[in-house]
Design a protein around this motif. Structure first.
Motif, mmCIF file in Angstrom:
data_model
loop_
_atom_site.group_PDB
_atom_site.id
_atom_site.type_symbol
_atom_site.label_atom_id
_atom_site.label_comp_id
_atom_site.label_asym_id
_atom_site.label_seq_id
_atom_site.Cartn_x
_atom_site.Cartn_y
_atom_site.Cartn_z
ATOM 1 N N UNK A 84 -10.504 -3.633 -2.676
ATOM 2 C CA UNK A 84 -9.952 -2.281 -2.385
ATOM 3 C C UNK A 84 -11.157 -1.274 -2.054
ATOM 4 N N UNK A 85 -11.085 -1.095 -0.924
ATOM 5 C CA UNK A 85 -12.412 -0.157 -0.366
ATOM 6 C C UNK A 85 -11.999 1.136 0.405
ATOM 7 N N UNK A 86 -12.769 2.116 0.023
ATOM 8 C CA UNK A 86 -12.532 3.204 1.124
ATOM 9 C C UNK A 86 -13.379 2.897 2.210
ATOM 10 N N UNK A 131 -14.412 -0.330 -4.326
ATOM 11 C CA UNK A 131 -15.430 0.158 -3.585
ATOM 12 C C UNK A 131 -15.230 1.412 -3.183
ATOM 13 N N UNK A 137 -1.312 -1.229 -4.265
ATOM 14 C CA UNK A 137 -2.626 -0.322 -4.128
ATOM 15 C C UNK A 137 -1.991 0.911 -3.784
ATOM 16 N N UNK A 196 -7.876 3.279 3.687
ATOM 17 C CA UNK A 196 -8.271 2.303 2.440
ATOM 18 C C UNK A 196 -8.197 0.976 3.056
ATOM 19 N N UNK A 203 -1.567 5.361 0.874
ATOM 20 C CA UNK A 203 -3.071 5.278 0.880
ATOM 21 C C UNK A 203 -3.383 5.913 2.268
ATOM 22 N N UNK A 209 -12.122 -5.877 -6.923
ATOM 23 C CA UNK A 209 -13.496 -4.998 -6.941
ATOM 24 C C UNK A 209 -12.880 -3.735 -6.158
ATOM 25 N N UNK A 240 -16.721 3.769 2.706
ATOM 26 C CA UNK A 240 -17.922 3.176 1.961
ATOM 27 C C UNK A 240 -18.181 1.938 1.863
ATOM 28 N N UNK A 254 -7.837 -3.128 2.096
ATOM 29 C CA UNK A 254 -7.279 -3.945 1.131
ATOM 30 C C UNK A 254 -7.403 -5.566 1.606
ATOM 31 N N UNK A 308 0.955 -1.254 0.048
ATOM 32 C CA UNK A 308 0.150 -0.052 -0.029
ATOM 33 C C UNK A 308 0.863 1.181 0.042
#
Lengths: 508, 508
Positions: free
Chosen positions: A368-370, B352, B368, A357, A354, B350, A373, A359, A351
């Motif tokens: 991979x997402x915020x 998000x 990432x 985030x 970031x 994915x 969210x 992962x 990473x």
């Protein structure tokens, strides 16, 4: 009397006596009840339909289920704790549930739900089972997929809750809130009691952000932890009053259930008649209303509790480095902050720069997402399910009652699997129409049935199963058997299998 | 005269005649020169020391090298373009460079640098080779790892540049800047010429952000594209004037070089004496100073050029969806914006709710990165190299002159490889002290040497090579041979190999 018959008898007696004995002499015995029927996708790609969150080591080496079944160990309160917890789980997870419980050194009674009906029917089945011999034990009902850091603090809270439960109220553990989270139900506190608990004024559903902030500011609301402490008879009476249909369906399902040695299986037809509902909706929300079946008490729990309801919650529950990062597995952070990275499939996860985030790397999918969210992951999984992506519901590594297989590589006309068979276990006697198989033993000893032959293969030996030939793989040894299987043929689907004999009842 | 001797002769003649003929009758012949010696890590984890950026299909199916060797195809200017480009590449990438060039249907002269000395010596080797028979061709020198979308526009710019080159100046293509990028060198424009070109006032090194903004606002600076158009003799004379040591070392290295059929190999000892320097530092920065060796001209290139110098630049160079996302491979976006995600190893990726995030998934590593922090990837790779992580420099899939292998799974005492052998190719005759091997043919036909035996294996057949037995794998067929190899033993390192015979000279 066989073991099966004894268990059946025991459970049926419980079912009958609980109805009769409600209100009988108080019992100071605690039975842990583990509600392990969940199958959430909010922790996808680790948690999937086929292998949900509670079966995974989200915060440690042990799975959440294992942590939960061991959670009452060392309880030193004024109550006796039953050595055998009751676990209620779903049909498709029963083998892994049993295996993990056994691995933890816990002997549990496992009730397999014939269908999904949410937590109220599950707790009712457990209450009926817990009322064996009219004992009317105090149930400590815990979801199998939460984490609690401070076990002594939990025990202290449960000891207080059990005293209340003993006198016939429903006690629940409440978490004094640390932020205006909209993902939890809240409990409005009633009168304070001497032991730090409060009467329950009422349960409140998940609030909007503004309301949640008001609740937290007011200081008179706690989060609903989902941990309930209640006498079996009190629960059953409450449910009977509020939802007679569910009560009757569960009683009938348990009464006509069967024990197959490892699992107790309530009768499917009867259980199917139970309406689906949660403990909160079916009973708890009536407390504080005119229809209340009994009083309720909420005991504070300050013990590093988390429902691990999202990857953000997982990040929140873990120890962090100076930059607020959490790493699990082969992870490198370079200038990252407040991030969570997990390498589950063994790849190096890096990473770079970031912030906030998540992962999560697995054998077949990477998320991979915020962090803000993560609630959208559910929608994502629904979307990839519609596209028939296998990653939505199944893992590359597939657990079977005999062990597991992992599809490590595939080409147009071949597939390579790593197969691990537990000591003493065997696969079904089977045959394939469209594929041949090469087996190479890399660890342990295999007993191979091939056509009319039967022979042993040791480490580094191999054999070939032509298509159309009946075969069986078996581990006669004391250590796990590990083989590499190379399949070749024009069609390699899992459904090209004809089973002739199976230890786990999968022939039909 | 053998083919090798002819090539040697040709190149040596070139070396000698270029020095003599500088200024002779002008040649209207263009020789593309591809500078393919790069080995950057800025596009890690796809680009690695062992398999760098130019060999990878970053923006399309073809590798950047393949796109570059084909870039002059269809050039319809007033010049003849040599069918054989000259490629200068590094020792460790020569097989893949040759293979990819051949796959593109291009017959190239490949010069293998015995050591890394940056671009000025590389271009000098090419200039010496391009001056064959005193022809003094016009070199169009292009880095192998850039992308250009609009080829007709490139050809128009090169036609203009070649006219300038023909009259003895060094022409370069300049990119009118679209943002104050601090990652490029800039060229200050001198007097405007009739054909849209400008005289070069001077080269400027990568500026700080504020200065870059001033350059862009002024409108009198263009980016240095790294594409140079210059007569061989002009380059050689300029270099001789500015860096006699480099010039002499390159002349000697080429003069004493050998051709091994596929590759021309300059003499290592001589080439080793060349100082390491770039085209910009060694020559271009002297233009516009009193020490200038000749005039310079910059021709504008507006053709969707990108140096793909970072993942952010790759994102920038690609077509995007309505949310500004770029997907490559099995990728799902859910509420993501301005993100780049690439699934190279086949896993579902994915994203998000991500914003400005780069995700690159490969067989053994996942990156990432925040788009604004991609320059830190270089530091990351240096750090994991220090930790001896193989992912820093090598891929899981390893290219060999005979094909490739991919280590798809490994355990404590076993390893599974997928091996693909090109038609007509063979591995070395070898032996292992510590491991046995099982081979299963899943596609094609294998010719197997095992001890004193030699036999054919067809699809779905297998064999076993005990440890200590000499063996060889060969593809006698017309289609690629694909086998699954299961190695077992106590030590499985690549260095447990004794080679007895090897087509590719790897026995010692």
């Amino acid at each position: 009397m066989t073991n099966e018959a004894r268990t059946e008898d025991r459970l049926k007696t419980g079912a009958a006596s609980a109805e009769a004995d409600s209100g009988a002499s108080r019992c100071r015995r605690i039975v842990p009840v583990i509600l392990a029927g969940g199958s959430g996708t909010r922790l996808w790609p680790m948690s999937r339909e086929q292998f949900p969150k509670q079966l995974i080591g989200i915060v440690g080496r042990d799975s959440l289920l294992q942590a939960t079944v061991s959670r009452m160990k060392g309880f030193s309160g004024d109550f006796e704790v039953a050595a055998e917890p009751i676990i209620v789980c779903g049909e498709e997870h029963r083998f892994t549930t049993e295996e993990q419980t056994r691995e933890s050194g816990v002997d549990a009674r496992i009730i397999v739900e014939p269908a999904r009906r949410d937590t109220a029917p599950a707790l009712t089945l457990a209450a009926l089972a817990a009322s064996k011999d009219g004992e009317d034990a105090i149930m400590v009902a815990m979801p199998a997929d939460h984490s609690i850091a401070d076990i002594p603090a939990l025990h202290r809270a449960i000891a207080i809750a059990a005293e209340h439960a003993e006198r016939g109220v429903i006690a629940t553990l409440g978490i004094p809130p640390t932020r205006p989270d909209t993902g939890f139900g809240y409990i409005r506190l009633g009168a304070a009691l001497e032991d730090g608990a409060h009467e329950i004024d009422r349960f409140v559903e998940k609030p909007a952000a503004e309301l949640a902030a008001q609740y937290v500011a007011a200081g008179t609301y706690w989060w609903n932890s989902g941990i309930f402490v209640v006498r079996a008879s009190v629960w059953l009476a409450a449910l009977q009053k509020l939802n007679g249909e569910m009560h009757a369906a569960c009683c009938a399902a348990l009464g006509e259930g069967k024990d197959d040695g490892k699992f107790f299986r309530p009768a499917a037809a009867q259980f199917g008649r139970a309406p689906s509902d949660s403990i909160d909706y079916a009973v708890m929300e009536h407390i504080g209303t005119p229809s209340k079946p009994c009083d309720g008490v909420v005991v504070p729990l300050v013990a590093g509790w988390s429902d691990l309801g999202s990857w953000d919650a997982v990040w929140d529950a873990m120890d962090k480095d100076d930059s607020g990062n959490v790493a699990s597995g082969r992870v490198v952070f370079e200038g990252a902050t407040s991030s969570y990275a997990r390498s589950e499939g063994g790849r190096l996860v890096a990473c770079v720069g970031t912030t906030n985030i998540i992962v999560v790397e697995t054998d077949d999918a990477v998320l991979v997402a915020d962090r803000s969210r993560v609630q959208d992951i559910k929608g994502l999984v629904a979307r990839i399910r519609e596209q028939h992506a296998p990653e939505a519901d199944t893992h590359r590594k597939v657990r079977r009652p005999w062990g597991f297989y992992d599809s490590i590589e595939h080409g147009e006309r071949f597939q390579v699997k790593r197969i691990v068979v537990s000591p003493g276990s065997k696969l079904s006697l089977q045959m394939h129409h469209h594929r041949a198989e090469h087996w190479i033993v890399v660890c342990g000893t295999a007993l191979v049935t091939r056509g009319e032959e039967q022979f042993l293969l040791s480490e580094n030996e191999s054999t070939f199963i032509p298509l159309g030939v009946r075969h069986r793989l078996e581990n006669p040894g004391k250590v796990p058997l590990e083989i590499i299987e190379v399949q070749s043929g024009s069609y390699l689907g899992e459904d090209d299998i004809v089973r002739f004999d199976d230890t786990y009842g999968r022939c039909n």
